[in-house]
Design an enzyme around this catalytic site. Structure first.
Site, short mmCIF file in Angstrom:
data_model
loop_
_atom_site.label_atom_id
_atom_site.label_comp_id
_atom_site.label_asym_id
_atom_site.label_seq_id
_atom_site.Cartn_x
_atom_site.Cartn_y
_atom_site.Cartn_z
N ARG A 237 0.87 -1.18 0.00
CA ARG A 237 0.00 0.00 0.00
C ARG A 237 0.90 1.22 0.00
O ARG A 237 1.98 1.21 0.65
CB ARG A 237 -0.90 0.03 1.24
CG ARG A 237 -2.06 -0.95 1.22
CD ARG A 237 -3.16 -0.55 0.23
NE ARG A 237 -4.28 -1.46 0.23
CZ ARG A 237 -4.45 -2.49 -0.61
NH1 ARG A 237 -3.54 -2.74 -1.55
NH2 ARG A 237 -5.52 -3.24 -0.56
N GLU A 266 -3.71 7.73 -3.96
CA GLU A 266 -3.98 7.09 -5.25
C GLU A 266 -5.21 7.71 -5.85
O GLU A 266 -6.23 7.78 -5.17
CB GLU A 266 -4.20 5.58 -5.07
CG GLU A 266 -2.90 4.85 -4.98
CD GLU A 266 -3.03 3.34 -4.90
OE1 GLU A 266 -4.05 2.80 -5.36
OE2 GLU A 266 -2.12 2.71 -4.37
N HIS A 285 -1.62 0.60 -9.67
CA HIS A 285 -2.22 -0.43 -8.79
C HIS A 285 -2.73 -1.62 -9.62
O HIS A 285 -3.93 -1.91 -9.65
CB HIS A 285 -3.35 0.18 -7.95
CG HIS A 285 -3.61 -0.57 -6.68
ND1 HIS A 285 -3.85 0.04 -5.48
CD2 HIS A 285 -3.66 -1.90 -6.42
CE1 HIS A 285 -4.06 -0.88 -4.54
NE2 HIS A 285 -3.94 -2.07 -5.10
P1 NAP Z 1 -0.97 -11.71 4.31
O1 NAP Z 1 -0.97 -13.13 3.88
O2 NAP Z 1 -1.78 -11.32 5.49
O3 NAP Z 1 0.57 -11.28 4.51
C1 NAP Z 1 0.95 -10.10 5.14
C2 NAP Z 1 2.19 -10.40 5.93
O4 NAP Z 1 2.69 -9.19 6.50
C3 NAP Z 1 1.93 -11.37 7.08
O5 NAP Z 1 2.70 -12.50 6.89
C4 NAP Z 1 2.35 -10.61 8.34
O6 NAP Z 1 3.08 -11.50 9.17
C5 NAP Z 1 3.24 -9.50 7.78
N1 NAP Z 1 3.23 -8.29 8.59
C6 NAP Z 1 2.17 -7.65 9.13
N2 NAP Z 1 2.60 -6.59 9.84
C7 NAP Z 1 3.94 -6.59 9.75
C8 NAP Z 1 4.96 -5.75 10.29
N3 NAP Z 1 4.66 -4.71 11.06
N4 NAP Z 1 6.23 -6.04 9.99
C9 NAP Z 1 6.55 -7.10 9.21
N5 NAP Z 1 5.64 -7.93 8.68
C10 NAP Z 1 4.35 -7.66 8.95
O7 NAP Z 1 -1.46 -10.76 3.14
P2 NAP Z 1 -1.21 -10.92 1.57
O8 NAP Z 1 -2.36 -11.61 0.95
O9 NAP Z 1 0.17 -11.43 1.34
O10 NAP Z 1 -1.32 -9.37 1.14
C11 NAP Z 1 -0.45 -8.43 1.72
C12 NAP Z 1 -0.87 -7.02 1.38
O11 NAP Z 1 -0.63 -6.77 0.00
C13 NAP Z 1 -2.38 -6.74 1.54
O12 NAP Z 1 -2.71 -6.40 2.86
C14 NAP Z 1 -2.61 -5.59 0.58
O13 NAP Z 1 -2.50 -4.36 1.23
C15 NAP Z 1 -1.48 -5.74 -0.43
N6 NAP Z 1 -1.98 -6.14 -1.77
C16 NAP Z 1 -1.71 -5.33 -2.82
C17 NAP Z 1 -2.14 -5.68 -4.09
C18 NAP Z 1 -1.88 -4.81 -5.27
O14 NAP Z 1 -2.62 -4.87 -6.22
N7 NAP Z 1 -0.85 -4.00 -5.25
C19 NAP Z 1 -2.83 -6.88 -4.29
C20 NAP Z 1 -3.10 -7.68 -3.18
C21 NAP Z 1 -2.66 -7.29 -1.92
P3 NAP Z 1 3.16 -11.26 10.74
O15 NAP Z 1 1.74 -11.11 11.21
O16 NAP Z 1 3.85 -12.47 11.26
O17 NAP Z 1 3.95 -10.02 10.91
#
Ligand code: NAP
Length: 325
Positions: A237, A266, A285
């Site tokens: 994000r 955005e 995005h």
């Molecule tokens: P996810 O499976 O929940 O993975 C997010 C990871 O971030 C978790 O493993 C979490 O592990 C870690 N995390 C959370 N807070 C943290 C911190 N303070 N420091 C370090 N690590 C941290 O989510 P995902 O499906 O991979 O998606 C991740 C993000 O990508 C979404 O929330 C969204 O904002 C973004 N996204 C963007 C697009 C795009 O089009 N650009 C598309 C999809 C998603 P821990 O809890 O162990 O820290």
């Protein structure tokens, strides 16, 4: 009984819309262009499908006292007031997992493009028409293979990025709050504290959710730790990276380049100084934007919507009916 009233904030595929309209009195915002604040636009609702990142606030919930479900077409629900939804017993769904490979592919598209000057090459040949002879001394990039990648936020998408990195014979470091020793054993990757990861990585990719903790997680101090040859990719994000600090880092040579799939705000303002930099690539995005994945996301969002309207557990729920986690 009247069909439930549903609003969809941006066009979704026709076949999914038709299925929703079979069961609901559904109105869809007809264009992808600027949506007025939801609360001003719509009458009281039973269900809301958000496709985009427009804020869904407590005030909006006030205008729809019977709202049962908010269904997000996407992963990441930082634009939804989750606490307010929980308090009001509103279910909240999203579409995790189905887009992880697609978003990982886009991470690699950005990483490779930034490392190997794909956009400057396109500009050189097709826009500026400057390819008059073979010049061995232009557009030197950085090796991706055998380099070190640091994955920040190693969840579903980060894992898919790591798997792809192995095909490039890269050393893979990752950071998250809860270490995954099973993934370390499975993939041969290494956990690293953020500071160490930033210091030693040639490529840093960001995949954390946007939270208070991750807002401006990459700022001046973090960018100063990175190598002058390093490339940063943010596909999480926009606010995860402090844009003023990034501008400074890119113009002062603290890092070699960056690629952003997401910005703050955005869309990014057209006169934003970042837009003038040739060592930065910005995409609008596009992380999950493929024909196949967008179709699956819309279908999952529909399944969440139908479950929420019926008061059933959501198949892909953040909050279930009654606001239950
Ligand atoms: P996810 O499976 O929940 O993975 C997010 C990871 O971030 C978790 O493993 C979490 O592990 C870690 N995390 C959370 N807070 C943290 C911190 N303070 N420091 C370090 N690590 C941290 O989510 P995902 O499906 O991979 O998606 C991740 C993000 O990508 C979404 O929330 C969204 O904002 C973004 N996204 C963007 C697009 C795009 O089009 N650009 C598309 C999809 C998603 P821990 O809890 O162990 O820290």
């Amino acid at each position: 009984m009247a069909n439930p009233k549903v609003f969809i904030t941006r066009p979704i595929p026709d076949s999914v819309l038709a299925q929703i309209q079979d069961e609901c009195d559904a109105e869809m915002w007809h264009t992808s262009a600027i949506l007025p604040p939801i609360a001003e636009k719509i009458p009281p609702l039973d269900g809301l499908v958000t496709y985009g990142h427009e804020p869904v606030t407590d005030e909006m919930f006030d205008t729809s006292p019977n709202l049962k479900v908010v269904s997000v077409v996407g992963v990441g629900y930082d634009h939804i007031d989750v606490d307010a939804a929980r308090e009001r017993g509103i279910a909240l769904g999203h579409t995790p997992g189905v887009l992880s490979d697609t978003t990982a592919d886009m991470t690699w598209a950005l990483l490779l493009a930034a490392a190997r000057n794909v956009v400057p090459a396109y500009n050189h040949v097709q826009v500026d028409k400057q390819w008059h002879y073979y010049d061995p001394n232009i557009l030197w990039g950085y090796d991706v293979h055998h380099a070190t990648i640091g994955i920040v936020g190693m969840g579903r998408i980060g894992y898919s990025v790591a798997k792809r990195a192995l095909g490039f014979n890269m050393k893979v470091l990752y950071n998250k709050r809860n270490r995954r020793r099973d993934w370390e054993a499975e993939l041969g990757i290494e956990y690293a504290e953020l500071e160490h990861l930033l210091k030693v990585s040639d490529f840093v990719t960001l995949h954390v959710p946007l939270t208070e903790e991750t807002t401006h997680m990459i700022s001046k101090a973090e960018l100063e730790l990175m190598k002058p040859t390093a490339i940063l990719v943010n596909i999480a994000r926009g606010p995860v990276v402090d844009h003023d600090a990034l501008y400074e880092a890119l113009t002062e040579g603290q890092i070699a380049g960056a690629a952003l799939d997401v910005t703050e705000p955005e869309p990014i303002n057209t006169d934003h100084p970042l837009l003038g930099l040739n060592n930065l690539l910005i995409a609008p995005h596009l992380g999950s934007t493929t024909i196949q994945t967008r179709m699956k996301m819309a279908t999952m969002a529909m399944e969440n919507l139908f479950a929420g309207l019926k008061g059933e557990r959501l198949p892909y729920g953040v909050l279930h009916p009654g606001g239950v986690s």
